[in-house]
Design a protein around this motif. Structure first.
Motif, mmCIF file in Angstrom:
data_model
loop_
_atom_site.group_PDB
_atom_site.id
_atom_site.type_symbol
_atom_site.label_atom_id
_atom_site.label_comp_id
_atom_site.label_asym_id
_atom_site.label_seq_id
_atom_site.Cartn_x
_atom_site.Cartn_y
_atom_site.Cartn_z
ATOM 1 N N ARG A 100 11.574 -24.029 -21.339
ATOM 2 C CA ARG A 100 10.471 -24.389 -22.236
ATOM 3 C C ARG A 100 10.492 -25.867 -22.611
ATOM 4 N NH1 ARG A 100 8.770 -19.527 -26.380
ATOM 5 N NH2 ARG A 100 8.055 -18.096 -24.736
ATOM 6 N N ILE A 101 11.604 -26.537 -22.374
ATOM 7 C CA ILE A 101 11.612 -27.983 -22.585
ATOM 8 C C ILE A 101 10.728 -28.663 -21.547
ATOM 9 C CG2 ILE A 101 13.057 -30.058 -22.517
ATOM 10 C CD1 ILE A 101 15.324 -28.451 -23.622
ATOM 11 N N GLN A 102 10.760 -28.136 -20.326
ATOM 12 C CA GLN A 102 10.034 -28.750 -19.210
ATOM 13 C C GLN A 102 8.641 -28.167 -19.000
ATOM 14 O OE1 GLN A 102 10.937 -31.317 -17.504
ATOM 15 N NE2 GLN A 102 9.460 -31.327 -15.825
ATOM 16 N N TYR A 103 8.475 -26.870 -19.260
ATOM 17 C CA TYR A 103 7.227 -26.198 -18.908
ATOM 18 C C TYR A 103 6.607 -25.513 -20.132
ATOM 19 C CZ TYR A 103 9.531 -26.703 -14.401
ATOM 20 O OH TYR A 103 10.200 -27.201 -13.317
ATOM 21 N N ALA A 104 5.284 -25.414 -20.109
ATOM 22 C CA ALA A 104 4.590 -24.685 -21.162
ATOM 23 C C ALA A 104 4.877 -23.190 -21.004
ATOM 24 C CB ALA A 104 3.079 -24.928 -21.068
ATOM 25 N N PRO A 105 4.946 -22.461 -22.121
ATOM 26 C CA PRO A 105 5.229 -21.016 -22.040
ATOM 27 C C PRO A 105 4.209 -20.287 -21.175
ATOM 28 C CG PRO A 105 5.385 -21.790 -24.304
ATOM 29 C CD PRO A 105 4.793 -22.918 -23.505
ATOM 30 N N ASN A 106 4.686 -19.394 -20.332
ATOM 31 C CA ASN A 106 3.818 -18.548 -19.505
ATOM 32 C C ASN A 106 4.133 -17.103 -19.879
ATOM 33 O OD1 ASN A 106 2.733 -16.930 -17.396
ATOM 34 N ND2 ASN A 106 2.719 -18.699 -16.045
ATOM 35 N N PRO A 107 3.341 -16.508 -20.797
ATOM 36 C CA PRO A 107 3.676 -15.173 -21.324
ATOM 37 C C PRO A 107 3.963 -14.112 -20.264
ATOM 38 C CG PRO A 107 1.903 -16.144 -22.602
ATOM 39 C CD PRO A 107 2.140 -17.066 -21.448
ATOM 40 N N PRO A 108 3.166 -14.001 -19.184
ATOM 41 C CA PRO A 108 3.477 -12.969 -18.167
ATOM 42 C C PRO A 108 4.854 -13.178 -17.531
ATOM 43 C CG PRO A 108 1.226 -13.726 -17.906
ATOM 44 C CD PRO A 108 1.877 -14.659 -18.881
ATOM 45 N N LEU A 109 5.193 -14.452 -17.227
ATOM 46 C CA LEU A 109 6.496 -14.721 -16.610
ATOM 47 C C LEU A 109 7.637 -14.471 -17.589
ATOM 48 C CD1 LEU A 109 5.842 -17.923 -14.452
ATOM 49 C CD2 LEU A 109 6.103 -15.551 -13.700
ATOM 50 N N VAL A 110 7.411 -14.822 -18.853
ATOM 51 C CA VAL A 110 8.444 -14.563 -19.863
ATOM 52 C C VAL A 110 8.688 -13.064 -19.995
ATOM 53 C CG1 VAL A 110 9.017 -14.738 -22.311
ATOM 54 C CG2 VAL A 110 7.990 -16.692 -21.143
ATOM 55 N N LYS A 111 7.610 -12.282 -20.009
ATOM 56 C CA LYS A 111 7.756 -10.823 -20.099
ATOM 57 C C LYS A 111 8.494 -10.269 -18.886
ATOM 58 C CE LYS A 111 3.646 -10.006 -22.962
ATOM 59 N NZ LYS A 111 2.289 -9.404 -23.011
ATOM 60 N N LEU A 112 8.176 -10.803 -17.696
ATOM 61 C CA LEU A 112 8.865 -10.361 -16.484
ATOM 62 C C LEU A 112 10.347 -10.692 -16.553
ATOM 63 C CD1 LEU A 112 8.883 -9.260 -13.597
ATOM 64 C CD2 LEU A 112 8.250 -11.556 -12.797
ATOM 65 N N TYR A 113 10.659 -11.902 -17.025
ATOM 66 C CA TYR A 113 12.066 -12.315 -17.130
ATOM 67 C C TYR A 113 12.815 -11.447 -18.143
ATOM 68 C CZ TYR A 113 16.157 -15.299 -17.678
ATOM 69 O OH TYR A 113 17.451 -15.778 -17.731
ATOM 70 N N LEU A 114 12.173 -11.144 -19.260
ATOM 71 C CA LEU A 114 12.810 -10.276 -20.255
ATOM 72 C C LEU A 114 13.010 -8.864 -19.710
ATOM 73 C CD1 LEU A 114 11.000 -11.423 -23.532
ATOM 74 C CD2 LEU A 114 13.340 -11.937 -22.801
ATOM 75 N N LEU A 115 12.072 -8.407 -18.875
ATOM 76 C CA LEU A 115 12.235 -7.100 -18.226
ATOM 77 C C LEU A 115 13.439 -7.122 -17.290
ATOM 78 C CD1 LEU A 115 11.278 -4.236 -17.550
ATOM 79 C CD2 LEU A 115 9.724 -5.249 -15.855
ATOM 80 N N ILE A 116 13.581 -8.201 -16.517
ATOM 81 C CA ILE A 116 14.744 -8.338 -15.628
ATOM 82 C C ILE A 116 16.031 -8.376 -16.447
ATOM 83 C CG2 ILE A 116 15.893 -9.900 -14.006
ATOM 84 C CD1 ILE A 116 13.085 -10.701 -13.032
ATOM 85 N N THR A 117 15.989 -9.065 -17.588
ATOM 86 C CA THR A 117 17.160 -9.118 -18.473
ATOM 87 C C THR A 117 17.524 -7.716 -18.949
ATOM 88 O OG1 THR A 117 16.521 -11.323 -19.235
ATOM 89 C CG2 THR A 117 18.085 -10.103 -20.602
ATOM 90 N N ALA A 118 16.515 -6.947 -19.335
ATOM 91 C CA ALA A 118 16.760 -5.568 -19.792
ATOM 92 C C ALA A 118 17.364 -4.728 -18.671
ATOM 93 C CB ALA A 118 15.460 -4.948 -20.285
ATOM 94 N N LEU A 119 16.897 -4.913 -17.442
ATOM 95 C CA LEU A 119 17.441 -4.164 -16.306
ATOM 96 C C LEU A 119 18.889 -4.557 -16.034
ATOM 97 C CD1 LEU A 119 14.379 -4.238 -13.857
ATOM 98 C CD2 LEU A 119 15.257 -2.277 -15.160
#
Length: 409
Positions: A100-119
């Motif tokens: 997030r320092i480099q890029y603007a938040p992308n909600p769909p990608l953040v949700k996907l990453y959090l899903l991967i984290t949960a898995l």
């Protein structure tokens, strides 16, 4: 000779630690890092979302290490299951904060990453419940860490990132490779992958984790300072409402473009324009509506501009555009396309109104004596001529014979 070997072995073994010593030292390291960074940011700057994410990540990793300290004294549920959950989730939040320092938040990608984290966390918990062997846990947690670090590849490969950002990304990439190698090795029940077995690798692991702790915190603080510096430069160079150049910055770049064109004997076109009846829009619909109109106008014009074109907001509803390399025909075509787009644009969503613009244009092949104020003065006259002719049109300024000496060699 034998005595010397025994002495050397004893000196080496003195460097090896038991697991509780290791985890305590690492936990204290994470805690001190957390406290120092929190105190620094509390004194220097207001907290924002990125800083909150990073501090939360360090807090969770610190909690994970301290839970691991008491393995054997408290339940495995806390010292293994919860501890590793905190560490994995903390790492995921750290990666999100870095990106997030480099890029603007992308909600769909953040949700996907959090899903991967949960898995990843679920995979570790499955192993803990149904195949609770140390080497299997190490394999799953290490591979999970490597997976969670994958997004940093974007930073490392991004040519638009700063040197510091790419260097930080490379450091996280190194951690990815180490984690993946440890995970693959642990699948074969290799003893060196465990911090519980005193060995040379245990010592290397301690130093690696401490270096990771130090570098990640230092890099993050430096990256935030770098971002703050970029934002200060941007605030000093751009109009905050329309994201176009302000007058001072535009003047610097425009005069440099004129000098370059004078050396190369290439044409330059200059546009000056404003919104017709803009005061009436403000008086009827309010200044917020006027701001929306300004932003909408800029959004419609920017797609027509190239990377070398310069766009400025002089103030109010007055804008200018310099088009290096554009001759008279090309600038006429561009102005016609812009005006057609503005005329045919749908009413604003927030406010049911449409608007038009009037434009003054001049094209010159500049000489070393050509100055931006000359172009501005000629364009300003053309703009007012377009206004007098009924607005919603373009007027071109041509050099008079006596003026040519000011512009052309």
């Amino acid at each position: 000779m034998e005595i010397e070997k025994i002495t050397q072995a004893g000196d080496f073994m003195a460097l090896l630690f038991d697991m509780k010593t290791i985890t305590t030292a690492l936990g204290i390291g994470y805690l001190l890092s957390l406290l120092v960074i929190a105190a620094y940011w509390r004194d220097k700057q207001k907290m924002n979302h990125v800083k909150t994410l990073f501090l939360t990540s360090k807090f969770m990793q610190t909690a994970g290490w301290f839970l691991a300290v008491f393995r054997g004294d408290i339940s495995d549920l806390l010292s293994i299951s919860v501890a590793n959950t905190f560490m994995l989730l903390g790492l995921a939040l750290e990666v999100i904060a870095l990106l997030r320092i480099q890029y603007a938040p992308n909600p769909p990608l953040v949700k996907l990453y959090l899903l991967i984290t949960a898995l990843c966390i679920a995979s570790f918990q499955y192993v803990y419940l149904f195949d609770n062997e140390e080497h299997v846990r190490i394999a799953v947690s290490s591979i999970a860490m490597a997976v969670l670090l994958l997004p940093v590849c974007r930073v490392t490969l991004d040519k638009g990132a700063s040197t510091l950002m790419r260097l930080s990304g490379s450091f996280y990439m190194l951690m990815l490779v180490i984690s993946a190698y440890r995970g693959v090795s642990a699948r074969h029940a290799t003893s060196w992958t465990s911090l519980y077995h005193p060995s040379t690798y245990q010592l290397i692991s301690i130093l690696t984790i401490y270096m990771a702790l130090l570098l990640s915190s230092t890099c993050f603080v430096l990256l935030l300072k770098e971002k703050a510096s970029r934002e200060l430069v941007r605030l000093a160079s751009y109009d905050d409402l329309t994201d176009t150049f302000n007058r001072r910055t535009f003047t610097v770049y425009a005069e440099a473009a004129l000098d370059q064109a004078a050396k190369q004997r290439t044409p330059v076109s200059y546009l000056l324009f404003d919104i017709d009846q803009f005061k009436q829009i403000n008086d009827t619909h309010g200044h917020h509506a006027g701001d929306l109109v300004l932003q909408n106008l800029v959004e419609q014009i920017k797609p027509y501009l190239g990377k070398d074109d310069l766009f400025v907001r002089y103030g109010g509803d007055e804008f200018g555009i310099m088009l290096p390399g554009h001759n008279e025909a090309e600038s006429d075509e561009l102005v016609s396309a812009i005006m057609q787009t503005v005329r045919q644009s749908a009413p604003l969503v927030a406010i049911p109104l449409t608007y038009t613009i009037s434009v003054g244009v001049i094209t010159v092949v500049p000489s070393p004596r050509t100055r931006l104020e000359h172009l501005y003065t000629s364009c300003d006259k053309a703009l007012y001529r377009a206004k007098r002719n009924g607005r919603n049109g373009m007027s071109r300024s041509y050099l008079h014979v006596e003026q040519k000496a000011e512009f052309l060699v």
